[in-house]
Design an enzyme around this catalytic site. Sequence first.
Site, PDB file in Angstrom:
ATOM      1  N   ASP A  41       0.823  -1.223   0.000  1.00  0.00           N
ATOM      2  CA  ASP A  41       0.000   0.000   0.000  1.00  0.00           C
ATOM      3  C   ASP A  41       0.851   1.266   0.000  1.00  0.00           C
ATOM      4  O   ASP A  41       0.434   2.300   0.522  1.00  0.00           O
ATOM      5  CB  ASP A  41      -0.956   0.023   1.205  1.00  0.00           C
ATOM      6  CG  ASP A  41      -1.797  -1.230   1.313  1.00  0.00           C
ATOM      7  OD1 ASP A  41      -2.434  -1.579   0.312  1.00  0.00           O
ATOM      8  OD2 ASP A  41      -1.812  -1.858   2.387  1.00  0.00           O
ATOM      9  N   HIS A  94      -4.741  -1.882  -6.853  1.00  0.00           N
ATOM     10  CA  HIS A  94      -4.206  -0.563  -7.136  1.00  0.00           C
ATOM     11  C   HIS A  94      -5.230   0.214  -7.953  1.00  0.00           C
ATOM     12  O   HIS A  94      -6.017  -0.369  -8.693  1.00  0.00           O
ATOM     13  CB  HIS A  94      -2.856  -0.630  -7.858  1.00  0.00           C
ATOM     14  CG  HIS A  94      -2.885  -1.369  -9.162  1.00  0.00           C
ATOM     15  ND1 HIS A  94      -2.830  -2.741  -9.243  1.00  0.00           N
ATOM     16  CD2 HIS A  94      -2.960  -0.930 -10.444  1.00  0.00           C
ATOM     17  CE1 HIS A  94      -2.859  -3.115 -10.506  1.00  0.00           C
ATOM     18  NE2 HIS A  94      -2.953  -2.042 -11.259  1.00  0.00           N
TER      19      HIS A  94
END
EC number: 6.3.4.4
Length: 429
Positions: free
Chosen positions: A13, A41
């Site tokens: 992340d 994503h």
Amino acid sequence: MTSIAVVGSQWGDEGKGKITDFLGTTADLSVRANGGNNAGHTIDFDGKEFKMRLIPSGIFAAKLGAVISNGVVINPKVLLGELNNLEKSGIDTSNLKISNRAHIIMPYHIMQDTYEEEAKGNLKVGTTKNGIGPTYMDKASRIGIRVCDLIDPETFAEKLRFNLERKNALFTKVYGKPAMDFDEIYNEYVEYGKRIAKYVCDTSLYVNDALDRNEKVLFEGAQGIMLDIDQGTYPFVSSSNSVSGGIASGSGIGANRIKTVLGICKAYTTRVGAGPFPTELHDETGDKIRDIAHEYGTVTGRPRRVGWFDSVALRHAKRVAGINALSLNLLDVFSGFDKIKICVAYDLNGKQIDYYPASLKEVEACQPIYEELPAWEEDITGAKSWEDLPEKAQAFVKRISEITGIPVVTVSVGPDREQTIVLQDPWTL
């Protein structure tokens, strides 16, 4: 040869999607090398937002398209859903290539993931229950079903029957759960095989040919180094190798074909799920960072745990992945803060250490040793160059580079592609 491997240098992340999107505008080929649909994503393209779990960002712009290579485990239902969404938005998906050697996530893998996580009780690792781990288990056990099997109905039926007998015995006798039906799975998945067959090829040949022609190849790593199954915070890790070596083997290329290993990191640290996190914040500062940066998982929606920048963990990532350049993201989050902390070492039972221990017990005993820097008042989201950044922001970036021993080549001051300050073009390193 011009190639960049983008790797997460923390616990995932880190903003890899934004950087791969940024670099993808000048890449000729984009390659996904590891993990599965547990890694999400978000890509902004042509005024629209696309949430992707499997298809690389190169599908939007790269001249030679996008590759899902042999190291990825593929849920064909998720893959086809992403393809449908792209096609509905007018995106050409004909330039997608799927490795014939990639392994398939089957419905019984997802159920096994769920049952095993439930059975672990307090020892559960926080899996996303997408079947990733069990698929890699079957791969290592040499009983997995690959893409080349899925698109051959006869071979698929044979391998499915073999696997389902064993999985059903496990489900009914160990977990007390119902058996799964062969016909139901076969009929659904053989259709998936027919639909993806046109994308399937030997992607190792395709990628190596591109490298031989000196095309710009962007390798998109998933998860983060601290989630690598060998080098991460085991057992609170993913089921694949997210280091650059894993990207090489997962793409079917030699390790020496990766020129630049670009580590992506935040100006602070986050983690989703269970596992050690030495710099974690349990106070208002942590809540403030989480709220400003909207720190919630792309796939799970879970609130991310937040902490100060951990240079010990990042130096570990540098060593095991060969990171030779850094992209520092979310610098803008600290505008208006009084101070920022950087963890420079750990205190382990009264001894100062500068390495990340393998033992979970030792990591949990580590206390961070901090260096404190002043923050800045200015809003930097409109900064276009290094000179536009306040001196205190520049000092923070320089200190990150000094402590980690890695040059910072891009600095992100916002979520948009244009909010990226380039200090050195990663393609020229």
